[in-house]
Design an enzyme around this catalytic site. Structure first.
Site, PDB file in Angstrom:
ATOM      1  N   GLN A 103       1.296  31.294  35.490  1.00  0.00           N
ATOM      2  CA  GLN A 103       2.262  31.212  34.400  1.00  0.00           C
ATOM      3  C   GLN A 103       1.569  30.969  33.066  1.00  0.00           C
ATOM      4  O   GLN A 103       2.205  31.052  32.021  1.00  0.00           O
ATOM      5  CB  GLN A 103       3.292  30.108  34.673  1.00  0.00           C
TER       6      GLN A 103
ATOM      7  N   ARG B 104      12.210  25.015  36.794  1.00  0.00           N
ATOM      8  CA  ARG B 104      13.219  25.631  35.952  1.00  0.00           C
ATOM      9  C   ARG B 104      13.837  24.633  34.977  1.00  0.00           C
ATOM     10  O   ARG B 104      15.052  24.517  34.834  1.00  0.00           O
ATOM     11  CB  ARG B 104      14.317  26.266  36.785  1.00  0.00           C
ATOM     12  N   CYS B 105      12.953  23.878  34.314  1.00  0.00           N
ATOM     13  CA  CYS B 105      13.447  22.999  33.260  1.00  0.00           C
ATOM     14  C   CYS B 105      12.254  22.672  32.392  1.00  0.00           C
ATOM     15  O   CYS B 105      11.128  22.925  32.756  1.00  0.00           O
ATOM     16  CB  CYS B 105      14.015  21.705  33.832  1.00  0.00           C
TER      17      CYS B 105
ATOM     18  N   GLU C 144      16.321  27.728  31.255  1.00  0.00           N
ATOM     19  CA  GLU C 144      16.312  26.542  32.101  1.00  0.00           C
ATOM     20  C   GLU C 144      17.537  25.664  31.924  1.00  0.00           C
ATOM     21  O   GLU C 144      17.798  24.786  32.737  1.00  0.00           O
ATOM     22  CB  GLU C 144      15.025  25.773  31.824  1.00  0.00           C
TER      23      GLU C 144
END
Lengths: 807, 287
Positions: A238, A385-386, A761
């Site tokens: 990522q 996902r945040c 997110e």
């Protein structure tokens, strides 16, 4: 006669497919046809395969490792252990959090599934067979599983490698299993507010250990070219540029001799931010053997060894007046980081941005303290996902506000309305130091309540409860309200870095002579649709249709440096860089147009896709014409070509927010929770592609559903992982996923070039408390205060049983 | 998640398959749809040296419905069970159950023989076959024999089948016209095994239950035929007391594991709820 009229403004805007267009995703043609190029699709001549021998124990001493039988197997090329890596000083690697992590277990194993030996063989099957032939003799040690016992005087010592190092990366360590203490705010003031309050509530809220579980697991292909001395690493990264820098620092190979490439990535959700032993072992094995090495973990390895998320035990206390004005917040977190601190946070923030825990409320005084501890569990602590630890903070405050509402006997939506930061207070500085850029919370929640007919739902709930008491139904209705404020877009270089690398991002644009373009960014899409949306930003900025702009990311040899994609940072940071680079293009284009039109630059104005002479729009040059001119005209004082680069250091974070309302019907006899409806209003500032936003919200809500209703990575008392396969780890399918209703308001960020805030997110951050609050709300009239997630069938039944509602 | 190496055989007759099995006894396993065996092989919990794939044996792939008896070949898939209108007319619980097994892709490959043969307590069809009092036809080098489904299961993955036998078909008496049946299964998600599941088949005449059978899935290390629970219904009006007695009798024979689906206490409780609901649904469908 058929006269073709010139296109209208509207047609010209539509042709660009710029900001606000629900342009179809350009990525989908290859993904829907199975033509993506993932790391496991990379096949190089002579490539060998690596596989790990992993620890069966949670905590054990390695007494011996015998490789002979494995090495004797035909097709086996090498077996690496910590002893082989020690001479290279690669048996440990730095983590993003300032700790070190064993690449291969050094004398001890500290979690089940820890990497012990790396077998390299001609194919995957031989490698897997040979792993079974590596004989490891262990002496089992007592495992530390309960984070609350980590700092006991008689707790097992886990990290012998740092046992004498009582100064950690984030200050003093109070115990050999202590990682850091970090705090923020005014503890004395918060305690005084609690002491002076009419009403206080306190609750220990656990956000359980879960796992991002991307559909594509982690993996890489390492290829050392011995002729030119260059190492190429394709992998599920990522943050490819950061990986290159870290790889250079730990191998001493200079950065220009390392090329890191992130090909198509099948979902990341934080799981692919960190650096894993498989990457290091593959690189070492390729350097040693001179041939490419592929390593791809399987699903069980992914769930049990690469980075988990959450595992926060949060004790919250709220102080309030009797009529519901919140006067203070105190919060302490016990953070279970597993065996190594491999948290992926900006380096100065060992608990991420957890101090966003005052949420959307104007709380005058607050304190939060976080203590991180080691346990015999897999390392990680990534932002699933945040943004960094934001979902934990949002879950804590949104549960606490609901708990306060029960105590005050107030409607939870009304209590939120009463305490929201008001529109006119923005920019708003929170008690814990963040400057919220913009917001209009009352409007958002009011719109949400109106959309779901909140009052009617509450009236229905009264009827439902009465019917339940009369024995006419065995179902209870719950209404969950959650209002979240995220903090995304890390971040300003002045306080955000990862291992010293400032968290700016970048965009480089080159306009081709015929008026098409290529843009390269420092980020990397894992399904977010960057190639679609960043082209849209540029289309609006420079007047070239989005379909004529190619987007490239992920190859460190070609892309400009950036810190990658996670924490909803791509749009706030790289999206801003894109707009700024576009503006540089436009500035030069204006000079070219002025020359071509023989006017002063100041006499020109921008109009959709062209510069035109003010007051005389017939005299204009389109971007396409300007692009060609930049390559064929000798313009005095101007270099040929039309290129720009922007490195964008954001002045602040962005603060997306939203109002979510969930309605659930619970069968008290079975514990089955039926999500009747879910309404999600997101305000992410300027909306680039509404269709992609909707898709992002659907995906994030589905992951929130998974977390709230079923996901859990737990360990038994001796450190055996439970739920380490998809037999048990809850990954909902289309059947379990309810219908999502999405909505929006638009409050642009005042400091972002196009006003965008990021959205990927938000639904996970707001979704988890909405589901959880709905489940609690169903039982609120029976006196339920709090119960830990996940709200799976048996736990919900247990709640009903404890309340005497079922036998 | 990578299996060990093995030799693959694909016989086209049952005799050939039995011969192959005989020549590799102890080292060979039968493969049909593969949905139980292949995951076990990937986990290396099963490490056969020989796989004998019986999918090419045409004789095993038919459903035949006679005047009084139903025969189902071992390689009949769950999709076939769902799509047979004739079967759904005379024995609807097979369609109802098949639709609760995994997802359509798996049902296109998963077979009834594989579902019942290996003794996986999570599989749904064993309880259904106990409900129906089915016979399993086993063929081996010494010929053919039948074993009652109610006597076949000894413990998890231990059955009455010998290592040199192949389960080739299932046969049972056609259920009486007008019977009511139902399979209630609670699971965490599509594809999961039952947290608890119960199958009920009954007949009602003049408001009174004249016959009943009850069986349960994944509530012990074998499927459970709940004879006492069924007896509690026979002769009753299927009133609340009779149902409560059946539920209590059914719960009494469960012995579930505590696992990710919940503690044993919950699963036993839920078994009763599934039995109750299955009785009520079957009753509503009878007549």
């Amino acid at each position: 006669m058929n006269v073709q009229s010139p296109p209208t403004d509207k047609q010209r805007i539509e042709k660009l497919q710029g900001l606000g267009s629900s342009r179809k995703r350009v990525e989908d043609a290859r993904f829907t046809q199975g033509k993506g190029n993932y790391v496991d699709d990379i096949k190089l001549p002579g490539m060998l395969f690596g596989d790990f021998v992993r620890s069966p124990y949670g905590h054990a001493r390695i007494k011996s490792i015998n490789k002979d039988a494995a090495l004797a197997m035909p097709g086996v090329v090498a077996v690496l252990t910590a002893e082989d890596l020690k001479p290279l000083n690669l048996h440990y690697m730095p983590t993003l959090a300032g700790d070190v992590q064993a690449v291969l277990a050094d004398e001890k194993v500290l979690f089940q599934a820890q990497e012990v030996a790396f077998v390299v063989a001609k194919d995957r099957y031989i490698a897997a067979d040979a792993c079974e032939l590596v004989e490891v003799e262990y002496e089992e040690l007592p495992a530390l599983v309960d984070a609350f016992k980590a700092m006991d005087a008689d707790a097992p010592l886990l990290r012998e490698d740092i046992k004498d190092k009582m100064e950690g990366a984030h200050g003093a360590r109070a115990h050999y299993n202590h990682i850091f203490h970090w705090d923020c705010g005014d503890e004395e003031g918060a305690n005084k507010a609690l002491a002076d309050a009419d009403v206080t509530v306190e609750e220990m809220i656990t956000y359980q250990r879960v796992h991002p579980c991307p559909l594509e697991t982690c993996g890489c292909v390492a290829s050392m070219d011995k002729i030119n001395g260059k190492l190429t690493l394709w992998g599920t990264f990522q943050a490819p540029h950061a990986v290159r820098t870290v790889a250079s620092l730990i191998t001493n190979i200079p950065e220009h001799k390392i090329r890191v490439v992130s090909p198509d990535i099948g979902g990341g959700f934080g799981n692919k931010v960190g650096v894993y032993p498989g990457y290091i072992c593959s690189a070492v094995a390729s350097i040693v053997t001179g041939v490419p090495i592929k390593w791809v973990e399987d699903r069980m390895e992914n769930l049990s060894a690469t980075a988990f998320a959450r595992d926060y035990h949060m004790t919250g206390k709220l102080a309030a007046t009797k009529d519901g004005v919140i006067t203070g917040l105190h919060c302490h977190v016990l953070a279970d980081h597993g065996a190594f601190d491999a948290c992926a946070d900006p380096t100065k923030f060992p608990a991420g941005f957890f101090n966003i825990c005052t949420g959307s409320y104007d709380i005058p005084v607050a304190y939060c303290g976080v203590d991180g501890v080691y346990t015999n569990k897999a390392p990680g602590g990534v932002a699933y996902r945040c943004s960094f630890r934001v979902t934990e903070a949002a879950y804590m405050i949104e549960r606490m506000v609901d708990i306060l509402a029960r105590k005050l006997d107030m409607d939870p939506a009304e209590l939120r309305m009463k305490n929201f930061i008001k529109k006119e207070q923005f920019p708003y500085t929170s008690a814990l130091g963040w400057e919220y850029d913009s917001g209009d919370y009352h409007t958002a929640l009011e719109k949400g309540m109106e959309s779901v007919s909140y009052k009617a739902l509450r009236a229905e709930q009264v009827d439902n409860r009465a019917a339940f008491e009369r024995g006419e139904t065995r179902k209870l209705m719950g209404i969950g309200v959650a209002f979240f404020t995220e903090i995304v877009g890390a971040g300003p270089v002045k306080n955000c870095d990862i291992l010293g690398l400032g968290m700016f991002d970048s965009c480089e644009i080159r306009i081709h002579p015929t008026g098409s373009a290529i843009a390269r960014l420092g980020t990397i899409s894992q399904g977010q649709g960057h190639a679609t949306t960043f082209a849209q930003i540029l289309a609006t900025e420079i007047g070239i249709p989005a379909e004529d702009i190619t987007l490239e990311e992920g190859d460190t040899d070609t892309a400009p440096y950036g810190l990658g994609t996670y924490g909803s940072r791509s749009t706030p940071v790289a999206g801003a860089a894109t707009a700024m680079a576009g503006r540089k293009i436009r500035a030069k284009a204006q000079m070219i147009a002025a020359y071509l039109l023989e006017v002063h630059e100041g006499d020109l104005e921008w109009d959709i896709d062209r510069f035109q002479v003010k007051g005389n729009p017939e005299a204009h040059k389109t971007m396409k014409e300007i692009a060609f001119a930049s390559y064929n005209q000798a313009i005095p004082g101007l270099e040929p070509g039309l290129e720009a680069v922007s490195y964008y250091d954001p002045p602040n974070m962005t603060y997306p927010f939203g109002a979510y309302i969930c309605v659930v019907d619970i069968d008290v006899d079975t514990g089955v929770t039926d999500i009747r409806s879910f309404y999600a209003l997101d305000d992410c500032g300027t909306r680039i592609n509404p269709m992609i936003i909707e898709g992002q919200v659907h995906g994030g809500l589905t992951e929130a559903l998974a977390i709230a209703m079923g996901q859990e990575i737990s360990y038994d008392e001796i450190g055996n992982i439970k739920g380490g396969s998809l037999m048990d780890f809850y990954l909902p399918t289309a059947v379990e996923t309810p219908m999502w209703t999405t909505d929006f308001t638009t409050t642009p960020s005042p400091h972002h070039p196009i006003g965008a805030k990021g959205v990927g997110e938000s639904p996970n951050v707001g979704g988890v408390p909405a589901f959880s609050n709905a489940v609690h709300d169903a039982f609120a009239h029976k006196g339920l205060t709090h119960t830990q997630m996940p709200h799976d069938h048996w736990r919900v039944w247990k709640t009903a049983q404890k309340l005497g509602l079922t036998d | 998640m990578i299996p060990g190496s093995f030799d693959y055989h694909r016989p086209s007759t049952i005799d050939e398959a039995i011969g192959l099995l005989a020549s590799h006894v102890g080292d060979a396993l039968i493969l049909a749809g593969g949905h139980s065996l292949i995951p076990m092989m990937k986990l290396r919990m099963a490490t056969p040296e020989h796989l004998i794939d019986i999918q090419d044996i045409y004789d095993l792939s038919a459903i035949s419905i006679g005047a009084n008896q139903i025969d189902i070949g071992a390689t009949v898939t769950q999709a076939q069970l769902i799509h047979s209108e004739e079967l759904a007319d005379c024995c609807p619980i097979l369609r109802e159950t098949s639709l609760q097994i995994a997802d359509p892709q798996i049902r296109n490959l998963g077979t009834i023989g594989g579902n019942v043969a290996n003794g996986d307590p999570g599989n749904d069809m064993p309880a259904i076959m106990q409900l129906l009092d089915a016979d399993y036809v086993l063929q081996g080098p010494d010929g053919t024999r039948t074993v009652k489904a109610r006597a076949y299961y000894e413990a998890a993955y231990f059955t009455a089948r010998s290592e040199n036998e192949i389960l080739t078909s299932i046969r049972f008496t056609k259920p009486a016209a007008g019977h009511g049946s139902s399979y209630h299964k609670q699971k965490r998600k599509i594809g999961d095994y039952a947290t608890a599941a119960a199958a009920v088949m009954l007949e009602v005449s003049n408001g009174s239950c004249t016959s009943a059978s009850i069986a349960m899935t994944n509530l012990a290390d074998t499927p459970l035929w709940a004879e006492a629970a069924a007896n509690a219904l026979i002769g009753s009006a299927l009133d609340a007391d009779a149902i409560a007695a059946a539920v209590a009798a059914a719960r009494a024979i469960t012995n579930p594991a505590s696992d990710g689906r919940g503690p044993a206490e919950y699963r036993t409780h839920l078994a009763g709820i599934m039995v109750k609901r299955a009785i009520e649904t079957a009753h509503a469908r009878a007549g």
